[in-house]
Every structure is written in C-alpha cells, then in structure tokens.
Design a protein around this motif. Structure first.
Motif, PDB file in Angstrom:
ATOM      1  N   GLY A   1      30.387  34.902  35.982  1.00 19.70           N
ATOM      2  CA  GLY A   1      31.427  35.894  35.718  1.00 19.70           C
ATOM      3  C   GLY A   1      32.552  35.914  36.740  1.00 19.70           C
ATOM      4  N   LEU A   2      32.574  34.944  37.643  1.00 20.47           N
ATOM      5  CA  LEU A   2      33.581  34.937  38.706  1.00 20.47           C
ATOM      6  C   LEU A   2      34.978  34.629  38.179  1.00 20.47           C
ATOM      7  CD1 LEU A   2      31.457  33.132  41.451  1.00 20.47           C
ATOM      8  CD2 LEU A   2      31.889  35.595  41.195  1.00 20.47           C
ATOM      9  N   ALA A   3      35.080  33.744  37.187  1.00 19.72           N
ATOM     10  CA  ALA A   3      36.399  33.421  36.628  1.00 19.72           C
ATOM     11  C   ALA A   3      37.007  34.655  35.973  1.00 19.72           C
ATOM     12  CB  ALA A   3      36.300  32.274  35.622  1.00 19.72           C
ATOM     13  N   GLY A   4      36.214  35.388  35.203  1.00 21.65           N
ATOM     14  CA  GLY A   4      36.716  36.590  34.551  1.00 21.65           C
ATOM     15  C   GLY A   4      37.155  37.636  35.555  1.00 21.65           C
ATOM     16  N   ASP A   5      36.356  37.842  36.597  1.00 22.66           N
ATOM     17  CA  ASP A   5      36.715  38.812  37.630  1.00 22.66           C
ATOM     18  C   ASP A   5      37.990  38.384  38.341  1.00 22.66           C
ATOM     19  OD1 ASP A   5      36.488  41.092  39.278  1.00 22.66           O
ATOM     20  OD2 ASP A   5      35.229  40.028  40.716  1.00 22.66           O
ATOM     21  N   ALA A   6      38.093  37.098  38.667  1.00 17.30           N
ATOM     22  CA  ALA A   6      39.298  36.587  39.335  1.00 17.30           C
ATOM     23  C   ALA A   6      40.523  36.761  38.446  1.00 17.30           C
ATOM     24  CB  ALA A   6      39.113  35.117  39.706  1.00 17.30           C
ATOM     25  N   LEU A   7      40.385  36.447  37.174  1.00 15.08           N
ATOM     26  CA  LEU A   7      41.518  36.541  36.258  1.00 15.08           C
ATOM     27  C   LEU A   7      41.938  37.997  36.055  1.00 15.08           C
ATOM     28  CD1 LEU A   7      43.433  34.815  34.605  1.00 15.08           C
ATOM     29  CD2 LEU A   7      41.780  34.893  32.732  1.00 15.08           C
ATOM     30  N   ARG A   8      40.981  38.893  35.883  1.00 12.74           N
ATOM     31  CA  ARG A   8      41.316  40.324  35.743  1.00 12.74           C
ATOM     32  C   ARG A   8      42.008  40.842  37.005  1.00 12.74           C
ATOM     33  NH1 ARG A   8      36.471  39.957  33.117  1.00 12.74           N
ATOM     34  NH2 ARG A   8      35.254  40.523  34.969  1.00 12.74           N
ATOM     35  N   THR A   9      41.526  40.424  38.163  1.00 17.95           N
ATOM     36  CA  THR A   9      42.119  40.845  39.435  1.00 17.95           C
ATOM     37  C   THR A   9      43.550  40.344  39.544  1.00 17.95           C
ATOM     38  OG1 THR A   9      39.920  40.866  40.467  1.00 17.95           O
ATOM     39  CG2 THR A   9      41.816  40.762  41.952  1.00 17.95           C
ATOM     40  N   LEU A  10      43.775  39.090  39.197  1.00 17.08           N
ATOM     41  CA  LEU A  10      45.122  38.524  39.242  1.00 17.08           C
ATOM     42  C   LEU A  10      46.052  39.243  38.264  1.00 17.08           C
ATOM     43  CD1 LEU A  10      46.969  36.201  40.365  1.00 17.08           C
ATOM     44  CD2 LEU A  10      46.433  35.038  38.224  1.00 17.08           C
ATOM     45  N   VAL A  11      45.592  39.488  37.046  1.00 19.08           N
ATOM     46  CA  VAL A  11      46.426  40.125  36.027  1.00 19.08           C
ATOM     47  C   VAL A  11      46.832  41.531  36.467  1.00 19.08           C
ATOM     48  CG1 VAL A  11      46.432  41.080  33.675  1.00 19.08           C
ATOM     49  CG2 VAL A  11      45.622  38.742  34.083  1.00 19.08           C
TER      50      VAL A  11
END
Length: 182
Positions: free
Chosen positions: A111-121
């Motif tokens: 789930g790290l990609a999703g967390d990273a992407l949500r954080t960036l967005v």
C-alpha cells in the motif's frame, strides 16, 4: 535566471516523501533490475554505481531546472527509500502537471504507492498554477490503475499509441484529478 524549486517533505500515513540522497543508492540499484522501471523512467537499465548516482543527481537537478519535484518514497518509521514519486511541471503554463511513480519490486503489495500518491496529490493541488493532475497507466497494469483511483484519480479514456515504452508505442489510460478550486 529563475529561482530553483524547493522540495518540501510530505508525510503520509506510512510514507515520508523527501529528497533523494546517497543512502538511496541501493533502491536505485534494485530498480535497474526491474523489467519495466528503466523502460518508462530515467532509471538506468544496466546501472553501475556511477549510473545510479547520476540518476540520484538528476532528481535534484529537476528542482534547479524547474522541471518538477522528484521525491524519494521512504518508509515513515525507518526512512528507508522504497520508491519514487514525481510531479512534472512541463505543462504548468497550461495549468497541468503530470504524476508518475514506482515502487521497488521488493516493497510492492504494502500500500506504499497509494499512500505516496495520496500524499503527493493532497499537496500538489495546493501548488499555485496547478489546476489539473494527469497520470498515464498502461491498460494491462491493473494494480497501478487501482493505486491511481485510490488517490482520487478518475479514468478519462484510452490514448492510443500514446507513449513509447522501450522500442514500442503503447496505449495509455489517462487518469486525472482536477484541483478543488477549479
């Protein structure tokens, strides 16, 4: 001469987005062995340590050239770099920015990609001039499409023969997030 961009540190639930440093060399080494990452990014395909260090330097150079923001995706607790997320500003004059990301094969499925992407967005939609974020995913890449949707991206359609991947032109599904102020 214009001022370089300043890379913030962004904190998500499980990740910390930060600048790349020399300690991230093992991550880049691992990424060079992935069958896809070197085809769609500037990660060297057969990277020796010098080529991997040059990759790390290019990420910082993106700030100086104002091309965009390149973040190491690090585990929040350990600061171990596990991937990369990028906000490209090539079309900023049109109100658009592009997003790209990758996670090392050994770190996927957490789930790290999703967390990273949500954080960036969450941060990117507050950057002045950005009205729209765009992301491109090959249609076969269901996991990446799921990650994009989990971060609020909406699939808009298929772009036929949109991007060269390796030696072939590939179709891409386009996803977008429209900034709340638009």
């Amino acid at each position: 001469m214009s001022t370089p961009l300043v890379l913030p540190t962004l904190v998500g639930d499980a990740v910390r987005l930060r600048g790349f440093g020399p300690a991230d060399l093992p991550l880049v080494r691992e990424a060079t062995t992935d069958p896809l990452i070197p085809l769609i990014t500037s990660v060297p395909a057969f990277g020796d340590d010098d080529a991997c260090r040059a990759y790390l330097a290019r990420q910082t150079d993106r700030l100086t050239s104002r091309a965009g923001y390149a973040f190491a995706v690090a585990e929040r607790g350990t600061d171990l770099a596990v991937g990369h997320v990028y906000l490209g500003l090539r079309d900023l004059d049109l109100g658009r920015a592009t997003v790209g990301y990758w996670i090392a094969r050994s770190q996927r499925g957490r789930g790290l990609a999703g967390d990273a992407l949500r954080t960036l967005v969450r941060w990117a939609v507050t950057v002045p001039g950005i009205d729209r974020l765009e992301l491109y995913v090959e249609p076969w890449n269901v996991a990446s499409a799921r990650t994009a949707v989990s971060a609020g991206f909406v699939r808009e359609g298929l772009l036929r023969s949109w991007q060269k991947v390796g030696d072939e032109r590939k179709d891409m599904d386009m996803y977008s997030v429209v900034s709340p102020q638009v």
